[in-house]
Design a protein around this motif. Structure first.
Motif, PDB file in Angstrom:
ATOM      1  N   GLU A   1     -11.531 -15.332  -5.059  1.00 56.22           N
ATOM      2  CA  GLU A   1     -12.712 -14.837  -4.354  1.00 56.22           C
ATOM      3  C   GLU A   1     -13.668 -15.971  -3.990  1.00 56.22           C
ATOM      4  O   GLU A   1     -14.239 -15.974  -2.894  1.00 56.22           O
ATOM      5  CB  GLU A   1     -13.442 -13.799  -5.205  1.00 56.22           C
ATOM      6  CG  GLU A   1     -14.647 -13.189  -4.482  1.00 56.22           C
ATOM      7  CD  GLU A   1     -15.200 -11.957  -5.173  1.00 56.22           C
ATOM      8  OE1 GLU A   1     -16.410 -11.728  -5.056  1.00 56.22           O
ATOM      9  OE2 GLU A   1     -14.401 -11.233  -5.820  1.00 56.22           O
ATOM     10  N   SER A   2     -13.833 -16.943  -4.877  1.00 59.93           N
ATOM     11  CA  SER A   2     -14.774 -18.040  -4.588  1.00 59.93           C
ATOM     12  C   SER A   2     -14.284 -18.899  -3.427  1.00 59.93           C
ATOM     13  O   SER A   2     -15.073 -19.317  -2.575  1.00 59.93           O
ATOM     14  CB  SER A   2     -14.997 -18.903  -5.829  1.00 59.93           C
ATOM     15  OG  SER A   2     -13.811 -19.577  -6.220  1.00 59.93           O
TER      16      SER A   2
ATOM     17  N   TRP B   1      -7.794 -26.147  -5.379  1.00 64.45           N
ATOM     18  CA  TRP B   1      -8.993 -25.377  -5.725  1.00 64.45           C
ATOM     19  C   TRP B   1      -8.715 -24.500  -6.950  1.00 64.45           C
ATOM     20  O   TRP B   1      -9.478 -24.494  -7.921  1.00 64.45           O
ATOM     21  CB  TRP B   1      -9.413 -24.512  -4.541  1.00 64.45           C
ATOM     22  CG  TRP B   1     -10.615 -23.629  -4.796  1.00 64.45           C
ATOM     23  CD1 TRP B   1     -10.636 -22.480  -5.546  1.00 64.45           C
ATOM     24  CD2 TRP B   1     -11.960 -23.819  -4.325  1.00 64.45           C
ATOM     25  NE1 TRP B   1     -11.897 -21.938  -5.552  1.00 64.45           N
ATOM     26  CE2 TRP B   1     -12.738 -22.738  -4.816  1.00 64.45           C
ATOM     27  CE3 TRP B   1     -12.568 -24.774  -3.524  1.00 64.45           C
ATOM     28  CZ2 TRP B   1     -14.090 -22.606  -4.521  1.00 64.45           C
ATOM     29  CZ3 TRP B   1     -13.924 -24.637  -3.233  1.00 64.45           C
ATOM     30  CH2 TRP B   1     -14.679 -23.565  -3.741  1.00 64.45           C
TER      31      TRP B   1
ATOM     32  N   ARG C   1     -14.733 -16.941  -0.162  1.00 62.87           N
ATOM     33  CA  ARG C   1     -16.130 -16.985   0.281  1.00 62.87           C
ATOM     34  C   ARG C   1     -16.457 -18.334   0.937  1.00 62.87           C
ATOM     35  O   ARG C   1     -17.112 -18.394   1.981  1.00 62.87           O
ATOM     36  CB  ARG C   1     -17.062 -16.743  -0.910  1.00 62.87           C
ATOM     37  CG  ARG C   1     -18.551 -16.716  -0.536  1.00 62.87           C
ATOM     38  CD  ARG C   1     -19.425 -16.470  -1.760  1.00 62.87           C
ATOM     39  NE  ARG C   1     -19.132 -15.185  -2.373  1.00 62.87           N
ATOM     40  CZ  ARG C   1     -19.626 -14.025  -1.946  1.00 62.87           C
ATOM     41  NH1 ARG C   1     -20.438 -13.998  -0.897  1.00 62.87           N
ATOM     42  NH2 ARG C   1     -19.299 -12.897  -2.555  1.00 62.87           N
ATOM     43  N   GLU C   2     -15.970 -19.410   0.333  1.00 71.13           N
ATOM     44  CA  GLU C   2     -16.245 -20.750   0.861  1.00 71.13           C
ATOM     45  C   GLU C   2     -15.686 -20.911   2.276  1.00 71.13           C
ATOM     46  O   GLU C   2     -16.385 -21.356   3.201  1.00 71.13           O
ATOM     47  CB  GLU C   2     -15.618 -21.801  -0.068  1.00 71.13           C
ATOM     48  CG  GLU C   2     -15.879 -23.242   0.329  1.00 71.13           C
ATOM     49  CD  GLU C   2     -17.255 -23.731  -0.056  1.00 71.13           C
ATOM     50  OE1 GLU C   2     -17.646 -24.813   0.416  1.00 71.13           O
ATOM     51  OE2 GLU C   2     -17.952 -23.026  -0.824  1.00 71.13           O
TER      52      GLU C   2
ATOM     53  N   GLY D   1     -11.263 -14.427  -9.803  1.00 70.72           N
ATOM     54  CA  GLY D   1     -12.544 -15.049  -9.460  1.00 70.72           C
ATOM     55  C   GLY D   1     -12.369 -16.303  -8.635  1.00 70.72           C
ATOM     56  O   GLY D   1     -13.154 -16.571  -7.709  1.00 70.72           O
ATOM     57  N   ALA D   2     -11.335 -17.106  -8.934  1.00 78.66           N
ATOM     58  CA  ALA D   2     -11.086 -18.334  -8.179  1.00 78.66           C
ATOM     59  C   ALA D   2     -10.681 -18.021  -6.746  1.00 78.66           C
ATOM     60  O   ALA D   2     -11.107 -18.698  -5.800  1.00 78.66           O
ATOM     61  CB  ALA D   2     -10.005 -19.158  -8.874  1.00 78.66           C
TER      62      ALA D   2
ATOM     63  N   TRP E   1      -6.850 -11.965  -1.866  1.00 74.70           N
ATOM     64  CA  TRP E   1      -8.007 -11.130  -2.182  1.00 74.70           C
ATOM     65  C   TRP E   1      -7.790  -9.699  -1.677  1.00 74.70           C
ATOM     66  O   TRP E   1      -8.090  -8.719  -2.381  1.00 74.70           O
ATOM     67  CB  TRP E   1      -9.274 -11.725  -1.553  1.00 74.70           C
ATOM     68  CG  TRP E   1     -10.437 -10.794  -1.605  1.00 74.70           C
ATOM     69  CD1 TRP E   1     -11.350 -10.644  -2.598  1.00 74.70           C
ATOM     70  CD2 TRP E   1     -10.785  -9.814  -0.595  1.00 74.70           C
ATOM     71  NE1 TRP E   1     -12.237  -9.647  -2.294  1.00 74.70           N
ATOM     72  CE2 TRP E   1     -11.920  -9.112  -1.079  1.00 74.70           C
ATOM     73  CE3 TRP E   1     -10.256  -9.459   0.636  1.00 74.70           C
ATOM     74  CZ2 TRP E   1     -12.521  -8.094  -0.345  1.00 74.70           C
ATOM     75  CZ3 TRP E   1     -10.853  -8.442   1.362  1.00 74.70           C
ATOM     76  CH2 TRP E   1     -11.975  -7.773   0.874  1.00 74.70           C
TER      77      TRP E   1
ATOM     78  N   LYS F   1     -10.212 -24.702 -10.841  1.00 74.68           N
ATOM     79  CA  LYS F   1     -10.890 -23.563 -11.482  1.00 74.68           C
ATOM     80  C   LYS F   1     -10.119 -23.043 -12.701  1.00 74.68           C
ATOM     81  O   LYS F   1     -10.491 -22.009 -13.265  1.00 74.68           O
ATOM     82  CB  LYS F   1     -11.078 -22.416 -10.475  1.00 74.68           C
ATOM     83  CG  LYS F   1     -11.806 -22.799  -9.189  1.00 74.68           C
ATOM     84  CD  LYS F   1     -13.205 -23.308  -9.432  1.00 74.68           C
ATOM     85  CE  LYS F   1     -13.896 -23.628  -8.098  1.00 74.68           C
ATOM     86  NZ  LYS F   1     -15.177 -24.308  -8.274  1.00 74.68           N
TER      87      LYS F   1
END
Length: 775
Positions: free
Chosen positions: A715-716, A688, A719-720, A712-713, A639, A692
């Protein structure tokens, strides 16, 4: 005055303590679950087990032949201490803890004596392996428990039990207890040719790579100091062997001494030298050696003397399952016992108990050891209280080794030319002797020297029980000034990255310290550098220093180059789709490694819990911390690279290559195994991203990146992971790892392809320069 009846801890049906204890008679009357120990003595040369005949006055199976030694674990006592005590009391044998190998736990459920004796017993089954049978006249029998002893072939004994011979206490050898005989048979009926082939195959996963660096840039003083530093590093190696397991140094010395005895012995030593233990790093820590391969120890005082007999010789034991607490905690201590003890301590002593630089021991074990020859001086703090556990600082536990290392560091510091290197070496020597590493860690972060040195206790991966205790390591290299100058960008932008992390603003720090980055060429390493070799590290791990001063990182460029050439490029050739294969390059690989290490320094470290209490991510996530932290550094590193590219701080040419190089790196790291923090974290990331649809599996079993979905994957998942850390949510961390940390079918496909063409898993560095110094 009547003797008080022994009390036993009452357990649940699943073997957990209830907190209740009862007299022994009531436990067996009521059928309560409880614990006991079984100790088997096995003689290698004759392949015989020692049996004892139970005294006629016993309330269970009187007069029958039974286990070498056995007994209940009294309320509040521990398993290993009970096993040692029973052997001493019943047979008059005094043995140290390294003679006892826990081989399995057996639940015995039966009813005898016309229903008056209900035995629901969890038994910890120990094996003591002696070279020869102990002369029968060497035993001192406890008349109230034992009427006689004899040796019997283990195969004959198994046959008698299978026939339910009336003279022997019954055990179902077709059930769990058959493990005893299966283990012995497997150890002593091995095919040496097949075993050699297995070890050779395991060794081939590592490619030997000589690592050298140009030393002409060193001053005369630094060159002279270098020899002393290599010798100090070897002492860090000695401490690490001991930290892994208490019989590990004896095993190492024995294997080295016998390496020339046969081809098999040579292979044992070679593979042990890579793993630094009998457990294989690349095979989920499965053992590749057994206690049968271990060192022979002579203990003449173990029994009463017998004319013409030199004394008891036993094998220094180690368990088949790698102990999660390594040698930092008593081997029979569980988390519950530790937490109950910790709750009785003052805040200061709690910090010691959970700190990086202490080991946890037992008073009862220490007292038993006092009956052995060459017993060490009692270094316990008697003010702690009545609980069996106590902590010892490293400088006492490893005193003789640490004192020698400190002396070498002081001498090297006197010779060093660089003022910052002088300060580091003298402060590190002082830290070794005081157990206070704060000043030396600051000195390490501020090191500005051509000769780069990292030495001391740092990483906590070996402590799989809590992730608290630090292992000793040493990394010595020569700084690459040109590469170091190019990397200031990352350290200078840590605060910017922190403020834009994909997590709630409430969790972000406003005071992130810039991380100095040093690029070195490795010339020697030692200590906790077993198995897969690190290509970079970010230290210190102490959250208090991280909060106050940040971290610093060291990149090992020649190690990175070797891994890319020998491992990552061949992986890409096999596993990456043809149209993306050329995107795998060293620049992307090395740049992501830098960002990975930087990202250890951002995100949650010291956290505030919902009740307002201050804590740390490490303390809350305990044994899950390492895997999640490695995953965080990896995925947040991706990221962060994209963020810096978007800010025009890195070239846009990295956008695609960094993702594809990362994908190839997933297969590299997962091959380290899911018992290793990096491998575990990498499996979670791959699964993961695959879920995605950011990673694509093609019909030809190659993989590619979907550039439209990967950002996007990434970043998600960032965040998790960051949110779990910020909340100190161990349950959420466990669920995340359970769901994604597995070898899924796509990963199996890739790993099978790599194994079939024998792509090495990692490098095995050799250091000819250091070997010359140590000769």
């Amino acid at each position: 005055m009547a003797e008080t009846e022994e009390r036993l801890d009452v357990l649940t049906e699943t073997g957990k303590k209830t907190g209740i204890s009862k007299p022994r008679g009531e436990v067996h009357r009521d059928g309560d679950y409880h614990r006991a120990v079984h100790v088997w003595i096995f003689a290698e040369t004759t392949q015989e087990l020692l049996l004892q005949r139970r005294a006629d006055c016993k309330d269970s199976w009187p007069g029958l032949w039974d286990i070498s030694s056995a007994g209940h674990i009294s309320a509040g006592d521990s398993s290993l201490v009970s096993a040692r005590r029973e052997l001493h009391e019943e047979l008059g044998i005094v043995l140290p803890k390294d003679a006892f190998e826990l081989i399995f736990v057996f639940l015995q459920e039966c009813i005898i004596n016309d229903g008056k004796y209900i035995n629901n017993e969890y038994n910890d089954v120990y094996l003591v392996t002696t070279v020869d049978p102990i002369p029968l006249e060497a035993f001192t029998l406890q008349e109230s428990e034992v009427s006689a002893v004899k040796y019997i072939s283990y195969e004959e004994y198994r046959s008698l039990l299978a026939k339910e011979h009336p003279d022997y206490v019954p055990y179902d050898v077709t059930g769990e207890y058959g493990q005893l005989f299966d283990i012995i048979k497997q150890r002593y009926n091995e095919n040496s040719v097949a075993r050699s082939m297995t070890l050779q195959k395991q060794l081939c996963r590592y490619v030997p790579v000589p690592l050298n660096a140009e030393l002409t840039g060193l001053s005369d003083g630094d060159s002279k100091a270098l020899g002393l530093l290599v010798k100090a590093a070897r002492i860090a190696d000695e401490i690490f062997y001991l930290q892994v397991w208490y019989s590990n140094p004896a095993l190492r010395d024995w294997l080295k001494e016998h390496a020339d005895a046969s081809e098999l012995d040579k292979l044992k030593w070679m593979y042990y030298s890579i793993n630094k233990s009998p457990w294989s790093c690349l095979d989920e820590n499965k053992p590749f050696l057994t206690t049968a391969d271990s060192a022979v120890q002579l203990l003449p005082e173990a029994t009463k003397p017998v004319s013409g007999w030199k004394g008891l010789e036993y094998k220094a034991a180690f368990p088949m399952l790698k102990p999660p607490g390594a040698n930092f905690y008593p081997p029979d201590m569980d988390k519950k016992e530790f937490e109950l003890w910790k709750d009785t301590l003052t805040e200061s002593r709690k910090r010691d108990a959970t700190g990086f630089f202490t080991v946890i021991r037992r008073h009862s074990e220490f007292d038993l050891d006092s009956s052995l020859p060459n017993h060490t001086v009692d270094c316990r703090d008697r003010s702690i209280g009545v609980h069996d556990l106590f902590s010892i600082p490293y400088y006492k536990e490893y005193n003789s080794l640490i004192t020698r290392a400190a002396d070498l560091l002081h001498k090297a510091g006197d010779l060093a030319s660089s003022p910052s290197l002088k300060r580091l070496l003298h402060s590190k020597a002082a830290a070794f002797l005081s157990n206070d590493y704060y000043d030396s860690d600051i000195a390490w972060m501020e090191l500005d020297s051509k000769l780069d040195v990292t030495i001391g206790p740092y990483e906590t991966y070996e402590d799989a029980l809590f992730g608290y205790k630090a292992t000793f390591e040493a990394v010595i290299g020569v700084r690459d000034d040109e590469a170091t100058a190019q990397l200031k960008l990352f350290g200078n932008n840590l605060q910017v990255l922190e403020q834009h992390l994909p997590m709630d603003d409430a969790y972000k720090s406003t005071d992130v310290k810039a991380a100095p980055i040093r690029v070195i060429r490795l010339i020697y390493n030692a200590g906790d550098v077993k198995g897969p070799q690190t290509i970079a590290f970010n230290l210190p791990n102490d959250e208090h220093i991280v909060k106050e001063r940040g971290t610093s990182m060291v990149m090992l460029k020649n190690v990175s180059e070797a891994k890319f050439k020998h491992i990552l490029q061949p992986i890409a050739d096999v596993c990456i789709a043809k149209e993306q294969m050329e995107l795998v390059d060293f620049e992307s690989f090395f740049t992501h490694t830098i960002c990975h290490e930087c990202c250890h320094g951002i995100g949650p470290h010291t956290i505030t819990l919902p009740n307002g209490q201050k804590s740390t991510v490490r303390e809350k996530l305990q044994e899950l911390h390492s895997a999640l932290e490695e995953a965080k550094a990896d995925i947040v590193g991706l990221w962060a690279l994209k963020f810096l590219i978007n800010k025009d701080l890195l070239p846009k040419s990295l956008v695609k290559s960094m993702y594809v190089s990362f994908l190839a790196g997933c297969f590299r790291s997962v091959r380290f195994g899911l018992e290793e923090a990096h491998g575990k974290g990498q499996a979670m990331q791959f699964n993961w991203l695959f879920e995605k649809e950011a990673l694509i599996l093609h019909p030809d079993e190659t993989f590619s990146v979907d550039f439209a979905k990967v950002e996007g994957a990434v970043e998600s998942l960032s965040r998790e992971v960051l949110t779990i850390q910020a909340k100190g949510d161990k349950e959420a961390a466990s669920l995340l790892l359970q769901k994604y940390c597995k070898i899924t079918e796509p990963l199996k496909l890739a790993l099978h392809k790599l194994e079939s063409i024998q792509v090495p898993v990692d490098i095995a560095p050799t250091f000819s320069f250091a070997d010359e110094i140590l000769e």
